[in-house]
Scaffold this active site. Structure first.
Site, PDB file in Angstrom:
ATOM      1  N   ASP A  28     -18.627  13.943  -7.984  1.00  0.00           N
ATOM      2  CA  ASP A  28     -17.201  14.207  -8.187  1.00  0.00           C
ATOM      3  C   ASP A  28     -16.848  13.874  -9.627  1.00  0.00           C
ATOM      4  OD1 ASP A  28     -14.232  13.884  -8.161  1.00  0.00           O
ATOM      5  OD2 ASP A  28     -14.489  14.181  -6.017  1.00  0.00           O
ATOM      6  N   HIS A  97     -15.367  20.775   1.618  1.00  0.00           N
ATOM      7  CA  HIS A  97     -16.319  19.829   1.032  1.00  0.00           C
ATOM      8  C   HIS A  97     -16.194  18.477   1.730  1.00  0.00           C
ATOM      9  CE1 HIS A  97     -12.534  19.618  -1.176  1.00  0.00           C
ATOM     10  NE2 HIS A  97     -12.772  18.326  -1.309  1.00  0.00           N
ATOM     11  N   HIS A  99     -16.691  14.403   1.051  1.00  0.00           N
ATOM     12  CA  HIS A  99     -16.874  13.332   0.066  1.00  0.00           C
ATOM     13  C   HIS A  99     -17.820  12.282   0.639  1.00  0.00           C
ATOM     14  CE1 HIS A  99     -13.128  14.137  -2.432  1.00  0.00           C
ATOM     15  NE2 HIS A  99     -12.805  14.769  -1.324  1.00  0.00           N
TER      16      HIS A  99
HETATM   17  P1  5GP Z   1     -10.015  16.962  -2.240  1.00  0.00           P
HETATM   18  O1  5GP Z   1      -8.812  16.301  -2.849  1.00  0.00           O
HETATM   19  O2  5GP Z   1      -9.792  18.461  -2.112  1.00  0.00           O
HETATM   20  O3  5GP Z   1     -10.498  16.338  -0.963  1.00  0.00           O
HETATM   21  O4  5GP Z   1     -11.200  16.733  -3.274  1.00  0.00           O
HETATM   22  C1  5GP Z   1     -11.390  17.522  -4.388  1.00  0.00           C
HETATM   23  C2  5GP Z   1     -12.239  16.729  -5.330  1.00  0.00           C
HETATM   24  O5  5GP Z   1     -12.797  17.627  -6.286  1.00  0.00           O
HETATM   25  C3  5GP Z   1     -11.479  15.675  -6.135  1.00  0.00           C
HETATM   26  O6  5GP Z   1     -11.999  14.397  -5.822  1.00  0.00           O
HETATM   27  C4  5GP Z   1     -11.708  16.066  -7.585  1.00  0.00           C
HETATM   28  O7  5GP Z   1     -11.938  14.959  -8.419  1.00  0.00           O
HETATM   29  C5  5GP Z   1     -12.920  16.968  -7.503  1.00  0.00           C
HETATM   30  N1  5GP Z   1     -12.962  17.998  -8.533  1.00  0.00           N
HETATM   31  C6  5GP Z   1     -11.957  18.814  -8.923  1.00  0.00           C
HETATM   32  N2  5GP Z   1     -12.378  19.660  -9.887  1.00  0.00           N
HETATM   33  C7  5GP Z   1     -13.696  19.371 -10.095  1.00  0.00           C
HETATM   34  C8  5GP Z   1     -14.683  19.908 -10.976  1.00  0.00           C
HETATM   35  O8  5GP Z   1     -14.452  20.824 -11.758  1.00  0.00           O
HETATM   36  N3  5GP Z   1     -15.931  19.367 -10.909  1.00  0.00           N
HETATM   37  C9  5GP Z   1     -16.228  18.344 -10.029  1.00  0.00           C
HETATM   38  N4  5GP Z   1     -17.480  17.873 -10.054  1.00  0.00           N
HETATM   39  N5  5GP Z   1     -15.316  17.814  -9.215  1.00  0.00           N
HETATM   40  C10 5GP Z   1     -14.066  18.319  -9.225  1.00  0.00           C
END
Ligand code: 5GP
Ligand code: ZN
Length: 131
Positions: A28, A97, A99
């Site tokens: 992440d 996804h 985590h």
């Molecule tokens: P969500 O909030 O949808 O559960 O998690 C999305 C995650 O994607 C966040 O923790 C954020 O830091 C990560 N993220 C967003 N854009 C990118 C990116 O361009 N590259 C990577 N490696 N992680 C990303």
């Protein structure tokens, strides 16, 4: 444009820790803790309601492998395996996804929830869910 589809295609760089024919696991970009990894299906699904059985199995099997890899590397004290499904639940990237968050102490990730334990009739909820 889906940012994770672009990462899977190689159009946006990422730090890969695991890959197989159906799954990619990357660090992440915003590390909650050291080793925080995202496990993505290589096919686009919006969320946990949308993903099919084949890819769901592949992602969770890969998440298990990645958890063991991080455990071998850093020997954290625990892990949270998290999926945010829908904007209200904190999903910010609409490509399914999981985590994998290694935990080194109780303060590095704080999850709060309301206490509604006395408010609901559990038997009627079972009926509602089972239909
Ligand atoms: P969500 O909030 O949808 O559960 O998690 C999305 C995650 O994607 C966040 O923790 C954020 O830091 C990560 N993220 C967003 N854009 C990118 C990116 O361009 N590259 C990577 N490696 N992680 C990303
Ligand atoms: Zn996508």
């Amino acid at each position: 444009m889906c940012i994770f589809c672009e990462i899977i295609k190689g159009n946006i760089p990422s730090k890969k820790v695991y890959e197989d024919d159906k799954v990619l696991a990357i660090l992440d970009i915003s590390q909650i803790t050291k080793g925080h990894t995202l496990v993505l299906p290589k096919k686009h699904f919006d969320n946990f309601l949308d993903i099919d059985e084949e890819y769901s199995n592949a992602v969770f099997n890969a998440a298990r492998k990645v958890t063991k890899m991080i455990n071998n590397a850093y020997k954290p004290l625990g892990f949270n395996i998290i999926n945010n499904c829908g904007e209200t639940a904190g999903q910010s990237v609409m490509h399914f996804h999981v985590h994998v968050v290694p935990r080194y102490n109780k303060e590095d990730l704080v999850m709060q929830h309301a206490d509604n334990s006395n408010k609901f009739d559990l038997d009627s909820i079972v009926k509602d869910i089972k239909g």
